[in-house]
Structure formats: C-alpha cells, structure tokens
Scaffold this motif. Structure first.
Motif, short mmCIF file in Angstrom:
data_model
loop_
_atom_site.label_atom_id
_atom_site.label_comp_id
_atom_site.label_asym_id
_atom_site.label_seq_id
_atom_site.Cartn_x
_atom_site.Cartn_y
_atom_site.Cartn_z
N ALA A 102 -42.59 29.74 1.26
CA ALA A 102 -41.90 29.91 -0.02
C ALA A 102 -41.43 31.35 -0.21
O ALA A 102 -40.31 31.59 -0.67
N ALA A 103 -42.26 32.32 0.17
CA ALA A 103 -41.89 33.73 0.03
C ALA A 103 -40.69 34.07 0.92
O ALA A 103 -39.76 34.77 0.49
N VAL A 104 -40.68 33.58 2.14
CA VAL A 104 -39.56 33.86 3.04
C VAL A 104 -38.28 33.20 2.52
O VAL A 104 -37.21 33.84 2.49
N VAL A 105 -38.36 31.95 2.11
CA VAL A 105 -37.17 31.25 1.62
C VAL A 105 -36.63 31.93 0.36
O VAL A 105 -35.43 32.18 0.25
N LEU A 106 -37.50 32.25 -0.58
CA LEU A 106 -37.05 32.91 -1.81
C LEU A 106 -36.54 34.33 -1.53
O LEU A 106 -35.55 34.77 -2.13
N GLY A 107 -37.20 35.04 -0.63
CA GLY A 107 -36.74 36.39 -0.28
C GLY A 107 -35.37 36.39 0.37
O GLY A 107 -34.50 37.20 0.02
N VAL A 108 -35.15 35.49 1.29
CA VAL A 108 -33.85 35.40 1.95
C VAL A 108 -32.78 34.95 0.96
O VAL A 108 -31.66 35.48 0.96
N ALA A 109 -33.11 34.00 0.08
CA ALA A 109 -32.15 33.56 -0.93
C ALA A 109 -31.78 34.70 -1.87
O ALA A 109 -30.60 34.90 -2.19
N ALA A 110 -32.78 35.49 -2.29
CA ALA A 110 -32.50 36.63 -3.17
C ALA A 110 -31.63 37.67 -2.46
O ALA A 110 -30.70 38.23 -3.06
N LEU A 111 -31.91 37.93 -1.19
CA LEU A 111 -31.11 38.89 -0.42
C LEU A 111 -29.67 38.41 -0.27
O LEU A 111 -28.72 39.20 -0.44
N VAL A 112 -29.48 37.15 0.00
CA VAL A 112 -28.13 36.61 0.16
C VAL A 112 -27.37 36.68 -1.17
O VAL A 112 -26.20 37.08 -1.20
N VAL A 113 -28.01 36.30 -2.26
CA VAL A 113 -27.35 36.38 -3.57
C VAL A 113 -27.01 37.83 -3.89
O VAL A 113 -25.90 38.12 -4.39
N TRP A 114 -27.92 38.74 -3.61
CA TRP A 114 -27.65 40.16 -3.89
C TRP A 114 -26.47 40.67 -3.05
O TRP A 114 -25.60 41.38 -3.55
N LEU A 115 -26.46 40.33 -1.76
CA LEU A 115 -25.35 40.76 -0.91
C LEU A 115 -24.02 40.15 -1.34
O LEU A 115 -22.98 40.83 -1.29
N MET A 116 -24.04 38.91 -1.76
CA MET A 116 -22.80 38.28 -2.19
C MET A 116 -22.27 38.87 -3.49
O MET A 116 -21.07 39.00 -3.67
N THR A 117 -23.16 39.24 -4.39
CA THR A 117 -22.71 39.82 -5.66
C THR A 117 -22.39 41.30 -5.52
O THR A 117 -21.54 41.81 -6.24
N ALA A 118 -23.03 42.00 -4.60
CA ALA A 118 -22.79 43.43 -4.44
C ALA A 118 -21.45 43.70 -3.76
O ALA A 118 -20.82 44.72 -3.99
N THR A 119 -21.02 42.79 -2.90
CA THR A 119 -19.76 43.00 -2.18
C THR A 119 -18.56 42.40 -2.91
O THR A 119 -17.44 42.57 -2.47
#
Length: 120
Positions: A102-119
């Motif tokens: 769960a931590a890996v899935v949520l961490g990767v999802a948060a990183l992807v959302v952050w990268l998509m919104t930051a760019t």
C-alpha cells in the motif's frame, strides 16, 4: 525414472520415511517471513481486483460501485492470522507485506500526480 526407496532387511520397500522434496525447506528461519510477506503482497493486489471483476460480472456498474467497499471484509484474514497464536508470526509478515504494498502504490501515485501537476 522412479525414485529409489530404502528397502528393509526382508527386501520390502520402506515407505515410512516419506520426505518432502529437497528444495522445500519449511524449517528454514526465512521461510515464514518470506511466504508471509509475499502472501500479503499478493493478497493486497489480487483480492480487490478479483472482487471488482466478480461484482462486475454479476451486477450493473452502479451496483458495483455501491458494493465495492465490502472488499474491506477481506481485512478479517490478516486480523485472524495475527490473533491466533499459531499463525501470529506469519500474520505479522502478512500485514507487513500488505502495508509495504500500500505504501509503495500510494507513494508512486502521489509522485506521478505531483509530476503531472508540476509540469503542467
């Protein structure tokens, strides 16, 4: 080719000493932690998907979205494993596998959302 079995003094085959295969080391100290961790990992990935697929097979999409939270009933499995003394060690590693997944899935999802919104 058949496996050779020990014979007794009168020439009969001794079948009392049935052994596990050589690669199956249940008594190894790492067997329980590894099997528990990976069982928890598989449980966390497969159970919700399988539950959703079965619901979707029998019900409409609206009913599936209403019934999907009942997948949380499956959390009784690790609770029972940890509660029983005989399966407690396996259950703790089972829960660790679930939490790590769960931590890996949520961490990767948060990183992807952050990268998509930051760019954007």
């Amino acid at each position: 080719m058949s496996q050779l079995r020990p014979q007794t003094a009168d020439g009969e085959v001794d079948v009392s000493d049935e052994r596990r295969p050589n690669w199956w080391h249940r008594d190894h100290p790492i067997f329980t932690p590894l099997s528990g961790f990976f069982s928890g990992l598989v449980f966390m990935l497969v159970v919700p998907g399988l539950f959703g697929a079965v619901l979707e097979t029998f019900f409409s999409q609206h009913t599936v979205t209403d019934l999907f939270p009942f997948v949380l009933v499956a959390l009784a499995v690790p609770v029972v494993l940890v509660a029983r003394r005989r399966t407690r060690r396996f259950g703790l590693y089972f829960v660790l596998g679930m939490v790590a997944t769960a931590a890996v899935v949520l961490g990767v999802a948060a990183l992807v959302v952050w990268l998509m919104t930051a760019t954007a």
